[in-house]
Design a protein around this motif. Structure first.
Motif, PDB file in Angstrom:
ATOM      1  N   UNK B 327     -18.376  -8.621 -45.456  1.00 43.56           N
ATOM      2  CA  UNK B 327     -17.775  -9.739 -44.706  1.00 43.56           C
ATOM      3  C   UNK B 327     -17.985  -9.544 -43.208  1.00 43.56           C
ATOM      4  N   UNK B 328     -17.749  -8.314 -42.759  1.00 43.03           N
ATOM      5  CA  UNK B 328     -17.901  -8.019 -41.339  1.00 43.03           C
ATOM      6  C   UNK B 328     -19.350  -8.201 -40.914  1.00 43.03           C
ATOM      7  N   UNK B 329     -20.248  -7.718 -41.762  1.00 41.55           N
ATOM      8  CA  UNK B 329     -21.680  -7.838 -41.455  1.00 41.55           C
ATOM      9  C   UNK B 329     -22.060  -9.307 -41.301  1.00 41.55           C
ATOM     10  N   UNK B 330     -21.540 -10.136 -42.220  1.00 36.05           N
ATOM     11  CA  UNK B 330     -21.845 -11.557 -42.174  1.00 36.05           C
ATOM     12  C   UNK B 330     -21.324 -12.202 -40.897  1.00 36.05           C
ATOM     13  N   UNK B 331     -20.160 -11.709 -40.443  1.00 33.64           N
ATOM     14  CA  UNK B 331     -19.567 -12.276 -39.237  1.00 33.64           C
ATOM     15  C   UNK B 331     -20.214 -11.724 -37.971  1.00 33.64           C
ATOM     16  N   UNK B 332     -21.123 -10.750 -38.121  1.00 30.01           N
ATOM     17  CA  UNK B 332     -21.832 -10.234 -36.959  1.00 30.01           C
ATOM     18  C   UNK B 332     -21.276  -8.945 -36.398  1.00 30.01           C
ATOM     19  N   UNK B 333     -20.459  -8.242 -37.190  1.00 27.99           N
ATOM     20  CA  UNK B 333     -19.907  -6.977 -36.713  1.00 27.99           C
ATOM     21  C   UNK B 333     -20.359  -5.855 -37.643  1.00 27.99           C
ATOM     22  N   UNK B 334     -20.986  -4.837 -37.064  1.00 24.26           N
ATOM     23  CA  UNK B 334     -21.473  -3.718 -37.880  1.00 24.26           C
ATOM     24  C   UNK B 334     -20.986  -2.396 -37.326  1.00 24.26           C
ATOM     25  N   UNK B 335     -20.703  -1.487 -38.251  1.00 18.94           N
ATOM     26  CA  UNK B 335     -20.277  -0.146 -37.872  1.00 18.94           C
ATOM     27  C   UNK B 335     -21.347   0.846 -38.302  1.00 18.94           C
ATOM     28  N   UNK B 336     -21.758   1.696 -37.385  1.00 15.14           N
ATOM     29  CA  UNK B 336     -22.781   2.701 -37.695  1.00 15.14           C
ATOM     30  C   UNK B 336     -22.097   4.053 -37.798  1.00 15.14           C
TER      31      UNK B 336
END
Lengths: 332, 505
Positions: B327-336
């Motif tokens: 969901x976060x990835x879709x919204x444009x937020x990614x954690x590395x």
């Protein structure tokens, strides 16, 4: 630090022993068989071996996905027996109302597939949602299904109605152009399975999940769903295998499908899939299945070695396969 | 300080492969003293202690026992010489009882049989000495972390240690338990034992130690009596280092830059509570604090990687709540992730499969388009300057720096507009660090918003436009552009009172 960037090197690499090993073993077995008995390569014998391999083979393809995704399913043999028993009961019960005909066969098939799906989902649910180890869950369900079929058969044998049996028989014994149905279904399952494993997102997710579930999770792969699907798919395949199996004998008892789980797992491992997950190949599993059934077939056709030693030779092959896998790890 | 040191390092260096991590360390432990070893994460404290205890051999220099060089080939030989080390990760067999652990390997016997009664009696005695209230028959797996720590110390007591080495013994202890531990340490000191310990809590160092040694970048930068140095001076000695052009210039966040992320009272059960912050377009927000302060967990909670609750999370003006990481990835937020080996990359696999794993949906619908994957890999290799021997090398065989670049390339395939990077330069060489800093700054300049979680003080100072510091699961302060100094960050993360500095939480 001394790395050199070589953007495009597609050098030819000798296939490793883990790739060649099972293939070589299969060829060696074929040669031995052909030398020892002239009937070995006859169409009748080959068809017989393939058709008998089909049940384990169909299940082993599903098992390849489960193991690749880092799981295990010990319950498939009992599950097959239970589904066979259930299918026979349902068909016998529907006989007065439906009569002998295509609808009742379809009802039986539907029952088998739905029962397989539910049984697989149950295993998968307990393993993923409740986080119980796959070995424990499926050891438990193995006992449950085995006991249920014994209970359904009241300790004896569940037999399909005689009229129905002769109507259903062709599903095992007939086919197209001399190729019997179990072989055709097995081939279809293999082709679809190989494509899914090596070419689709789901196959890649299975390998990633089995390789390192933390990496998979952090790469936004839904680890639990991937595993759940693998168990459900295996359940469906057990159902399909049972559909092929029931017309062969027309009965189910407490001894139906005994040790199928171990044969299926052995075939998967011989084929080069890594038992702890992360790497699987469906074509390898097919070779594993063929190797196991050829050993039995050769021992039956020749009197060189007692057929009673079948299990011992299969055991040696399994252990050899794992040694080859280990070599792959250190060699690369 | 006339006594002969019981255990000493003389000019010890240690290399792993071609990388030297300790440079000429000299350290002497005297009987009846408590010696504190402090420094930032990665300064070389753990390696130093391991060499002293016999876990590792020095590459150069001597370990001296009672003034004579010795060579411990194993931990056991160290223990035979009376040196006991207590690890940060406990060395207890979880499925054995407390008593079985304390006597593991040195079981008391009566004839051929175990003398259980005597072992149980002595175990109770040792436990009493550390005021630990657990039963000798309790399974270690059933104990709390602090009880495990006490059992470790009881075990060390049972060894009649001449030298006791403890790696962050108080990290898992409450204040009360720490007091009990220190009472025991004082008793050991009075009995003539030499004690060496590390801690990130400078007040403890001042309280219990007689002597303090400060390390930075694998070398000793200060060593002397604890009474001669203040807590502030310790902090300064730990961090003070020159950072010149390793970092790209900071253009500063534009005045009118819109707020792209705002988080109100984000809590991650067991790790962090009520964390609030906001992030503006083009900004690099540094997130500091000690390991274990909850910084990683907060961001994982935000990205949907672990369960979290919040009053309100607004992304690009829209209130959102991420149930799962996709969901976060879709919204444009990614954690590395900070852990590239265990959470970031499939080490057994090649670069192509690793690169596309998170974004397989972009490479074909049902069937994966391998050609497109290869193109993406070619692109990533040139854009991120990934230097691997060949394209189909196993990722596990690549250097740390190249793995990190591949990981960055992998996350950038998701085209995040808000990127959270955790320890982006851990364990990689300085040249690659510089490339990664430049890349992050370029992203920010292009209008992305970035959060950098890091334990490296210079990284926070050199890279971040604004710094937020966490301590014990809460935000202990935020530093704006003009206020970012090593001193201020150390104070906030150590829980020292902030002087002449606004506390904006």
């Amino acid at each position: 630090m001394t790395d050199v960037t070589t953007p495009h090197t597609k050098s030819f690499r000798m296939p490793s022993m883990s790739v060649l090993g099972p293939i070589i073993a299969l060829i060696v077995l074929l040669v031995i068989g052909a030398l020892m008995n002239s009937n070995f390569l006859s169409a009748a014998n080959i068809t017989n071996v393939l058709a008998r391999s089909a049940f384990i083979g169909i299940i082993a393809v599903g098992m390849t996905f489960v193991i690749t995704a880092g799981g295990l399913d010990l319950s498939v043999g009992s599950m097959a027996a239970f589904i066979a028993g259930l299918m026979i009961l349902v068909m016998n019960a529907a006989l007065p109302s439906l009569g002998v005909g295509v609808p009742i066969i379809l009802l039986g098939m539907f029952t088998a597939i739905v029962a397989g799906l539910l049984a697989g989902l149950l295993n998968g649910f307990l393993i993923t949602a409740l986080g119980i180890e796959a070995f424990i869950v499926t050891l438990g369900s193995m006992g449950i299904y085995r006991s249920l079929v014994t209970w359904l058969a009241d300790g004896g044998t569940l037999s399909l109605d005689f009229g129905l049996r002769s109507f259903y028989r062709p599903v095992y014994f007939d086919g197209i152009l001399g190729v019997s149905w179990p072989i055709i279904v097995f081939a279809l399952v293999v082709v679809i399975g190989e494509i899914i494993m090596s070419r689709t997102v789901y196959g890649r997710h299975c390998a990633a999940t089995g390789s390192n579930e933390h990496v998979a999770h952090y790469s936004n792969v839904n680890v639990n769903r991937t595993r759940l699907i693998s168990y459900a798919a295996l359940g469906i395949l057990v159902g399909i295998a049972t559909i092929m199996y029931v017309p062969r004998l027309g009965s189910a008892s407490a001894s139906t499908g005994v040790l199928w789980e171990l044969e299926a797992i052995a075939a998967v491992i011989i084929g080069g899939t890594v038992l702890k997950g992360g790497f699987g190949r469906v074509w390898g599993t097919v070779i594993g299945v063929l190797i196991l059934s050829l050993i039995g077939n050769i021992l039956n056709l020749t009197d060189f070695v007692s057929p009673y030693l079948n299990g011992a030779i299969q055991g040696i092959i399994i252990i050899l396969a794992v040694i080859l896998q280990r070599e792959r790890k250190t060699a690369l | 300080m006339s006594a002969t040191p019981v255990l000493a390092l003389r000019d010890v260096s240690k290399s792993f492969g071609s990388i030297e991590v300790l440079h000429g360390v000299t350290l002497a432990l005297e009987p009846g003293t408590v010696h504190a070893l402090i420094g930032e994460n990665g300064a070389g404290k753990s390696t130093t202690m391991k060499i002293m205890a016999g876990y590792q051999l020095p590459s150069k220099g001597d370990v001296q026992l009672d003034g004579a060089p010795v060579r411990f080939n194993s931990l056991h030989e160290g223990e035979m010489a009376g040196i006991v080390m207590i690890h940060q990760e406990f060395n207890l067999a979880e499925q054995l009882t407390v008593e079985q652990n304390i006597f593991l390997g040195r079981e008391l016997k009566r004839g051929p049989l175990l003398d259980k009664a005597e072992m149980r009696r002595r175990t109770r005695d040792y436990l009493d000495r550390v005021a630990c209230n657990v039963s000798p028959d309790a399974l270690v797996s059933s104990l709390s972390n602090s009880d495990k720590q006490m059992v470790e110390i009881a075990k060390a007591l049972s060894r009649d240690a001449r030298v006791l080495i403890m790696d962050e013994p108080t990290a898992v202890l409450t204040k009360r338990e720490t007091d009990v531990l220190f009472k025991q340490v004082a008793a050991l000191r009075a009995a003539g034992t030499a004690v060496l310990f590390t801690s990130h809590k400078l007040d403890e160092v001042a309280e219990i130690s007689d002597h303090v040694t400060i390390m930075r970048d694998g070398a000793v930068v200060h060593s002397g009596p604890s009474s001669d140095i203040s807590e502030d001076e310790m902090a300064t000695a730990m961090v003070g280092r020159d950072v010149s052009d390793l970092y790209p210039a900071k253009p500063g966040v534009e005045r009118g830059a819109p707020e792209v992320l705002s988080v109100e009272n984000l809590s991650v059960p067991g790790f962090a509570s009520n964390v609030s912050f906001s992030l503006r377009q083009g900004e690099i927000l540094g997130l500091g604090g000690l390991i274990g302060s909850g910084r990683t967990e907060v961001m994982e909670g935000l990205a949907g990687l672990r369960p979290a609750t919040s009053d309100r999370v607004t992304l690009f003006g829209q209130p959102l709540q991420f149930k799962q990481p996709s969901d976060a990835q879709q919204a444009g937020l990614c954690y590395l992730t900070e852990d590239r080996k265990l959470r970031g990359l499939l080490l057994e696999r090649g670069m192509r499969e690793n690169l596309t794993l998170q974004n397989l949906h972009k490479f074909g619908g049902f069937l994966i388009d391998r050609g497109a994957e290869e193109t993406a890999l070619t692109h990533a290799i040139s854009e991120f300057d990934i230097r691997a021997g060949s394209r189909d090398v196993r990722v596990g065989n690549m250097s740390g720096g190249n793995q990190q670049k591949l990981l960055l390339a992998k996350i950038m395939l998701s085209e995040p507009r808000i990127l959270i990077v955790d320890e982006p330069t851990r364990g990689i060489d300085i040249g690659t660090k510089q490339q990664i800093y430049a890349f992050l700054r370029k992203l920010a300049d292009q209008g992305h918003a970035i959060i950098v979680i890091t334990s490296e003080m210079p990284e926070l100072i050199g890279l971040a436009d604004r710094v937020m510091v966490m301590r014990l699961g809460e935000v202990s302060g935020t530093l704006n552009a003009g206020e970012i100094t090593e001193d201020a960050i150390v104070r906030l993360s150590m829980g020292l009172r902030a002087e002449q500095m606004p506390m904006t939480a």
